[in-house]
Design an enzyme around this catalytic site. Structure first.
Site, PDB file in Angstrom:
ATOM      1  N   ASP A 145      10.387  -2.074  10.498  1.00 34.60           N
ATOM      2  CA  ASP A 145       9.812  -1.390   9.351  1.00 34.60           C
ATOM      3  C   ASP A 145       9.881   0.107   9.612  1.00 34.60           C
ATOM      4  OD1 ASP A 145       7.623  -1.001  10.995  1.00 34.60           O
ATOM      5  OD2 ASP A 145       6.184  -1.310   9.375  1.00 34.60           O
ATOM      6  N   PHE A 182      -5.881  -0.749  -1.576  1.00 32.50           N
ATOM      7  CA  PHE A 182      -4.424  -0.703  -1.455  1.00 32.50           C
ATOM      8  C   PHE A 182      -3.899  -2.068  -1.020  1.00 32.50           C
ATOM      9  CE2 PHE A 182      -0.795  -0.404   1.480  1.00 32.50           C
ATOM     10  CZ  PHE A 182       0.164  -0.041   0.547  1.00 32.50           C
ATOM     11  N   LYS A 183      -2.853  -2.512  -1.682  1.00 29.69           N
ATOM     12  CA  LYS A 183      -2.206  -3.763  -1.277  1.00 29.69           C
ATOM     13  C   LYS A 183      -0.710  -3.540  -1.218  1.00 29.69           C
ATOM     14  CE  LYS A 183      -5.244  -7.533  -2.654  1.00 29.69           C
ATOM     15  NZ  LYS A 183      -6.088  -7.078  -3.778  1.00 29.69           N
ATOM     16  N   GLU A 242       1.438  -5.559  -2.014  1.00 36.01           N
ATOM     17  CA  GLU A 242       2.042  -6.176  -3.198  1.00 36.01           C
ATOM     18  C   GLU A 242       2.038  -5.215  -4.383  1.00 36.01           C
ATOM     19  OE1 GLU A 242      -0.165  -7.802  -1.293  1.00 36.01           O
ATOM     20  OE2 GLU A 242       1.223  -9.286  -0.438  1.00 36.01           O
ATOM     21  N   THR A 243       0.892  -4.524  -4.593  1.00 32.29           N
ATOM     22  CA  THR A 243       0.799  -3.624  -5.749  1.00 32.29           C
ATOM     23  C   THR A 243       1.311  -2.239  -5.415  1.00 32.29           C
ATOM     24  OG1 THR A 243      -1.436  -2.986  -5.123  1.00 32.29           O
ATOM     25  CG2 THR A 243      -1.230  -4.828  -6.648  1.00 32.29           C
ATOM     26  N   ARG A 244       1.272  -1.880  -4.165  1.00 26.21           N
ATOM     27  CA  ARG A 244       1.636  -0.555  -3.653  1.00 26.21           C
ATOM     28  C   ARG A 244       0.866   0.559  -4.362  1.00 26.21           C
ATOM     29  NH1 ARG A 244       7.392   0.201  -4.112  1.00 26.21           N
ATOM     30  NH2 ARG A 244       7.459  -1.541  -5.550  1.00 26.21           N
ATOM     31  N   SER A 290      -3.443   2.170  -4.935  1.00 28.88           N
ATOM     32  CA  SER A 290      -4.876   2.083  -4.661  1.00 28.88           C
ATOM     33  C   SER A 290      -5.562   2.989  -5.677  1.00 28.88           C
ATOM     34  CB  SER A 290      -5.178   2.541  -3.238  1.00 28.88           C
ATOM     35  OG  SER A 290      -4.741   3.873  -3.051  1.00 28.88           O
TER      36      SER A 290
HETATM   37  N1  ATP Z   1      -3.184   4.107   0.669  1.00 33.51           N
HETATM   38  C1  ATP Z   1      -2.218   3.971  -0.241  1.00 33.51           C
HETATM   39  N2  ATP Z   1      -2.514   4.059  -1.534  1.00 33.51           N
HETATM   40  C2  ATP Z   1      -1.556   3.913  -2.461  1.00 33.51           C
HETATM   41  N3  ATP Z   1      -0.285   3.691  -2.185  1.00 33.51           N
HETATM   42  C3  ATP Z   1       0.097   3.599  -0.915  1.00 33.51           C
HETATM   43  C4  ATP Z   1      -0.855   3.739   0.130  1.00 33.51           C
HETATM   44  N4  ATP Z   1      -0.205   3.593   1.295  1.00 33.51           N
HETATM   45  C5  ATP Z   1       1.086   3.371   1.002  1.00 33.51           C
HETATM   46  N5  ATP Z   1       1.291   3.373  -0.320  1.00 33.51           N
HETATM   47  C6  ATP Z   1       2.540   3.147  -1.035  1.00 33.51           C
HETATM   48  O1  ATP Z   1       2.927   1.792  -0.858  1.00 33.51           O
HETATM   49  C7  ATP Z   1       4.210   1.699  -0.234  1.00 33.51           C
HETATM   50  C8  ATP Z   1       4.228   0.546   0.698  1.00 33.51           C
HETATM   51  O2  ATP Z   1       3.406   0.829   1.778  1.00 33.51           O
HETATM   52  P1  ATP Z   1       3.379  -0.035   3.071  1.00 33.51           P
HETATM   53  O3  ATP Z   1       2.672   0.718   4.139  1.00 33.51           O
HETATM   54  O4  ATP Z   1       2.957  -1.401   2.750  1.00 33.51           O
HETATM   55  O5  ATP Z   1       4.909  -0.073   3.424  1.00 33.51           O
HETATM   56  P2  ATP Z   1       5.615  -1.094   4.399  1.00 33.51           P
HETATM   57  O6  ATP Z   1       6.129  -2.226   3.628  1.00 33.51           O
HETATM   58  O7  ATP Z   1       4.736  -1.375   5.556  1.00 33.51           O
HETATM   59  O8  ATP Z   1       6.866  -0.313   4.877  1.00 33.51           O
HETATM   60  P3  ATP Z   1       6.860   0.844   5.872  1.00 33.51           P
HETATM   61  O9  ATP Z   1       5.743   0.614   6.850  1.00 33.51           O
HETATM   62  O10 ATP Z   1       8.193   0.789   6.490  1.00 33.51           O
HETATM   63  O11 ATP Z   1       6.684   2.078   5.061  1.00 33.51           O
HETATM   64  C9  ATP Z   1       4.397   3.044   0.422  1.00 33.51           C
HETATM   65  O12 ATP Z   1       5.742   3.381   0.534  1.00 33.51           O
HETATM   66  C10 ATP Z   1       3.665   3.988  -0.503  1.00 33.51           C
HETATM   67  O13 ATP Z   1       4.493   4.359  -1.581  1.00 33.51           O
HETATM   68 MG    MG Z   2       3.944  -0.752   7.484  1.00 37.13          MG
END
Ligand code: ATP
Ligand code: MG
Ligand code: K
Length: 679
Positions: free
Chosen positions: A304, A373-374, A376-378, A380
Site C-alpha cells: 500500500d 472515516f471509512k 469504503e466511503t473514503r 469523514s
Molecule cells: N480522515 C479522513 N477523512 C476523509 N478522507 C480521508 C481520510 N483519510 C483518508 N481519506 C481519503 O480516503 C482515501 C483512502 O484512504 P486510506 O487510508 O484507506 O487509503 P489506503 O487504501 O489505505 O491506501 P494507502 O494507505 O496506500 O493510501 C485517501 O486517499 C483519502 O483520499
Molecule cells: Mg493505508
C-alpha cells in the site's frame, strides 16, 4: 537495530546443544526422523555384536563391530547436535522474552467509571484499562482514547519510543511495552496466554514447530530411498553367498548407512529452523515455516502507499479554495468536518485550522454527530443539529456526494486537485451540504531509498504493485518516484483482494504488506502477508508475518531468506545423494575384492583393505554432517539472478562437488587409518 533479541551462538548455546544431542537419542524422538532412526537401529545391532559377536550366527570381529557401532553413534549425535544448535538461538531468545513477560498490575475500568487494580492475568478480551505514563501495558489492546509515546524495546529491541494514538493505523499496543508519556485508555484484545508476546515466545522456542509441506514431501523421498537401499542391502546377502563371500552384518549395516541419505536426513530440520531463525534475526516474526518458504517463491508483491512507500504521516499542509469561496469559510468547514475525526489526518486538519486562527467556539462539538472515516466511503465529516452536513474526503467521493444532493462541481476543482496530486500529495475535497468549498492538501513524501529497493526486487524477478485508496494522479506520481512496476488507485479493500486473487489465479505466489484494518482481508488472502507491528490488531492477526521494525521494504530480506532456505535444502539434498553414489564405489569393490579379484578394477580409490575402505566411508559419512552445519545454519549464499541460472550453478557446485569431495575425503581417511595402525 536490535539488542535484546539478537543472540549469537554463544558458549551456553553450544553447551545446551551438546547435552540436547544426547537427550534426542531417545527412540521416541528419533523415530520422527526415519533416516536417522535406521542409523540408530544399526548402532544398537552393532553394539550387541560387539559384545556377542556370534549372536546372529557366523563369525565376526568384536573390535571391528565396536568401531562401526561407535561411528554410527557419533553420526546420530552429529545430526542431533545440528538440530539442537539450530534450536539454540531461538531458545535463548525465548528465555529473554520470558523475562519481559512479568505479571503486571492494570487499572481495570469499572462500569461506574472508577477503576480497580487487577493482575494482568485477570484481563479478558473487551476489558477497558487506563495506562498512565511510566506504567507497563498489561496486555495487547487497541487505544480507544488518547495519544502516548510508547517504549516498545522489550518486543522490538528498538529503543526510540513510538507514537501510538487512537483511530487510524497506529492504535495497537502490545502487552509488555511501556507508556512513556501521557495516559491512554486501552481496550484489551486478547485473553491470557494468547498475547503477541506469548505467541512470539512459542514461535522462537520452536515449541509448536510443524513440518512444512515441502519438508514432508522431501521426507517421503528420503524414506523411499532408505527403503530401496534396505532392500538392496538385504538382497546382497544371498547374492554374496552364491559367489562364496560371507559379508559380516556390521559391514552390511555400514553399507546401508553409507547409502541412505544421512547427510540431508541429519540436517533437514536444522535447515528449516535456521531459516525461521534468520527471519527472526531480521526482527520479523514468522507465524509458520510455511510462510518463510512461500516467500522464497514469491512472484508479485502488493504494497500500500501511505505508510509503506511514503512516510505516512499525512499532514494537512494548506487549505486551497475554489472559485470565489472565502478562505475563512473553507478553513471553518475543514475544521468542522474534522471535529469527530480521530484519524491522524483529521487531527492535523484541526491543528492547521488552529494555526491559521479560528475562534475556540468553532471547536465546540456539542450538538453535532460524527461520521467516521471509512475506507469504503473514503469520507469523514460532521452532521450538525441545524441540518448542516460537512464532509471531507477523496475528491471523487465528495464529488459524488454533492452531485447526489443536486450540487454542482466548481470549474477550477479539477485543476487544483491535479496540482496537489502532481506533487504526490493527497487532495481532500471539503463540502458543506451540496457545495464544494475547496481542498485540503495532505502532504506525504516517499521514503528514501525506495527506488533501489524496488530495483533489487526486479532483479529477483519479482513484480511490485502499489495499491492505494488515493486518486490516480497522486498514485501515478508516487509510483513514478518510488519506481514500482505497476499501481492501482482508488482501491477499496475488496479491490486489494481482487488484485491478489487475479495474480493467484495465474498461478503466481503473492506477498502483501500492509498495516491498516482495511488491509487485513488482503493480508489473509496473500500467500505471504507481512503486517507492520505499528499497524492495527486486525492487520497483525490476518498476516502470517509481523515486522517488528515496521519497515515494509523488509519483505525483500524475507524473500531472500525464503529463497536461501529453499536453495540450501536443494543444494544439500543434491550434495547428500551425490555423496552416497561416491560411497557406493568405495565400499562395493572393497567388499568383494578378496573373493572376486576382478572387482579391484572398480576399486578406483585403491583403498587399502576391505575394512579400511568401509570404515573410511563410514567416518566420512559421519563427519560430513558437522562440516556442513555452518552452511545449513547460514544458508547458501544468495545473489539475485534468475532461477534457472541459480539452479545450474548449484547443480554444478553441489552435484559435482558431492561426487568429488567424498573420493578425496575417503582416500585421506583410509590413509590415516592405515597410518594409525587401526586397520
Ligand atoms: N480522515 C479522513 N477523512 C476523509 N478522507 C480521508 C481520510 N483519510 C483518508 N481519506 C481519503 O480516503 C482515501 C483512502 O484512504 P486510506 O487510508 O484507506 O487509503 P489506503 O487504501 O489505505 O491506501 P494507502 O494507505 O496506500 O493510501 C485517501 O486517499 C483519502 O483520499
Ligand atoms: Mg493505508
Ligand atoms: K549416507
Amino acid at each position: 537495530m536490535n539488542t535484546t533479541r539478537k543472540a549469537t551462538i554463544s558458549e551456553t548455546i553450544v553447551k545446551r546443544a551438546f547435552i540436547d544431542s544426547f537427550k534426542k537419542l531417545d527412540p521416541r524422538i528419533m523415530v520422527k526422523n526415519p533416516v536417522m532412526f535406521v542409523v540408530e537401529i544399526g548402532f544398537i545391532v552393532t553394539l550387541i555384536l560387539t559384545f556377542f559377536p556370534t549372536i546372529f550366527g557366523g563369525e565376526s570381529e568384536p573390535i571391528y563391530n565396536g568401531m562401526v557401532s561407535m561411528i554410527l553413534l557419533i553420526t546420530i549425535l552429529f545430526a542431533n547436535f545440528a538440530e539442537s544448535l539450530a534450536e539454540g538461538r531461538g531458545k535463548a531468545q525465548a528465555d529473554s522474552l520470558k523475562k519481559t513477560k512479568q505479571d503486571t498490575k492494570a487499572r481495570l475500568l469499572q462500569k461506574d467509571g472508577s477503576f480497580k487494580m487487577v493482575s494482568s492475568t485477570e484481563l479478558r478480551k473487551g476489558d477497558m484499562i487506563i495506562v498512565e505514563a511510566g506504567e507497563l501495558i498489561a496486555s495487547d489492546g487497541e487505544i480507544i482514547k488518547g495519544v502516548a509515546s510508547v517504549d516498545e524495546s522489550a518486543i522490538t529491541g528498538e529503543s526510540a519510543p513510538v507514537i501510538k494514538e487512537s483511530g487510524g493505523d497506529f492504535s495497537s499496543v502490545t502487552g509488555g511495552t511501556r507508556v512513556i508519556s501521557d495516559s491512554i485508555k486501552v481496550r484489551i484484545t486478547t485473553d491470557p496466554g494468547e498475547s503477541f508476546l506469548d505467541r512470539m515466545i512459542n514461535l522462537v522456542e520452536g515449541a509448536k514447530r510443524q513440518k512444512t509441506p515441502n519438508e514432508i514431501a522431501l521426507n517421503i523421498l528420503l524414506v523411499s530411498l532408505t527403503l530401496i537401499f534396505l532392500i538392496v542391502c538385504t538382497t546382497l546377502v544371498p547374492i554374496s553367498s552364491y559367489v562364496g563371500v560371507a559379508i559380516p552384518v556390521a559391514t552390511l549395516i555400514a553399507l546401508l548407512v553409507c547409502l541412505i541419505p544421512t547427510t540431508i536426513g541429519g540436517l533437514l530440520s536444522a535447515i528449516g529452523i535456521a531459516g525461521m531463525d534468520r527471519v527472526t534475526q531480521f526482527n520479523v516474526i514468522a507465524m509458520s515455516g510455511k510462510a518463510v518458504e512461500a516467500s522464497g517463491d514469491i512472484n508479485t508483491i502488493i504494497l500500500d502507499k501511505t505508510g509503506t512507500i511514503t512516510h505516512g504521516n499525512r499532514m494537512a499542509a494548506s487549505f486551497i479554495t475554489v472559485e470565489k469561496v472565502n478562505h475563512g469559510e473553507l478553513t471553518k468547514a475543514a475544521l468542522h468536518s474534522s471535529l469527530h475525526d480521530e484519524t491522524p489526518e483529521g487531527r492535523s486538519v484541526i491543528e492547521l485550522a488552529k494555526k491559521i486562527g479560528v475562534s475556540e467556539t468553532e471547536i465546540d462539538v456539542n450538538g453535532s454527530a460524527g461520521v467516521e472515516f471509512k475506507a469504503e466511503t473514503r469520507m469523514s465529516g460532521t452532521d450538525f443539529s441545524d441540518g448542516r452536513q460537512v464532509r471531507k474526503g477523496a475528491v471523487d467521493a465528495v464529488k459524488e456526494y454533492v452531485k447526489q444532493q443536486g450540487g454542482s462541481i466548481p470549474s477550477d476543482l479539477e485543476e487544483k486537485t491535479k496540482m496537489i496530486a502532481m506533487e504526490g500529495g493527497t487532495p481532500l475535497a471539503v463540502a458543506e451540504n451540496n457545495r464544494i468549498l475547496g481542498l485540503i492538501y495532505l502532504k506525504d513524501t516517499v521514503k528514501p531509498g525506495m527506488k533501489e529497493r524496488f530495483d533489487e526486487l526486479r532483479k529477483m524477478g519479482i513484480k511490485t504493485v502499489m495499491c492505494t485508496g488515493d486518486n490516480p494522479l497522486t498514485a501515478a506520481t508516487i509510483a513514478r518516484e518510488a519506481g514500482v512496476d505497476d499501481f492501482i488507485a482508488e482501491a477499496k479493500p475488496e479491490d486489494k483482494i481482487a488484485v491478489i486473487k487475479k495474480e493467484q489465479a495465474e498461478g503466481k505466489l503473492v506477498a502483501m504488506t500492509g498495516d491498516g484494518t482495511n488491509d487485513a482481508p488482503a493480508l489473509a488472502q496473500a500467500d505471504v502477508g507481512l503486517a507492520m507491528n505499528s499497524g492495527t490488531i486486525a492487520a497483525k492477526e490476518a498476516a502470517n508475518m509481523v515486522d517488528l521494525d515496521s519497515d515494509p521494504t523488509k519483505i525483500i530480506e524475507v524473500v531472500a531468506i525464503g529463497k536461501q532456505l529453499l536453495m540450501t535444502r536443494g543444494a544439500l539434498t543434491t550434495f547428500s545423494i551425490a555423496n552416497d553414489v561416491a560411497k557406493y564405489f568405495a565400499i562395493i569393490p572393497a567388499m568383494f575384492m578378496v573373493a572376486i579379484p576382478q572387482m579391484s578394477a572398480l576399486n578406483i580409490m585403491s583403498l587399502t583393505t576391505p575394512q579400511s575402505a568401509i570404515l573410511a566411508a563410514l567416518i566420512f559419512n559421519a563427519i560430513i554432517i558437522p562440516l556442513l552445519i555452518p552452511l545449513a545454519m547460514k544458508g547458501v549464499k544468495y545473489v539475485p539472478m534468475s532461477s534457472t541460472k541459480l539452479l545450474n550453478r548449484n547443480l554444478l557446485i553441489f552435484g559435482l562437488g558431492g561426487v568429488i569431495v567424498p573420493f578425496i575425503g575417503i582416500k585421506l581417511i583410509d590413509l590415516l587409518l592405515v597410518l594409525m595402525n587401526l586397520v
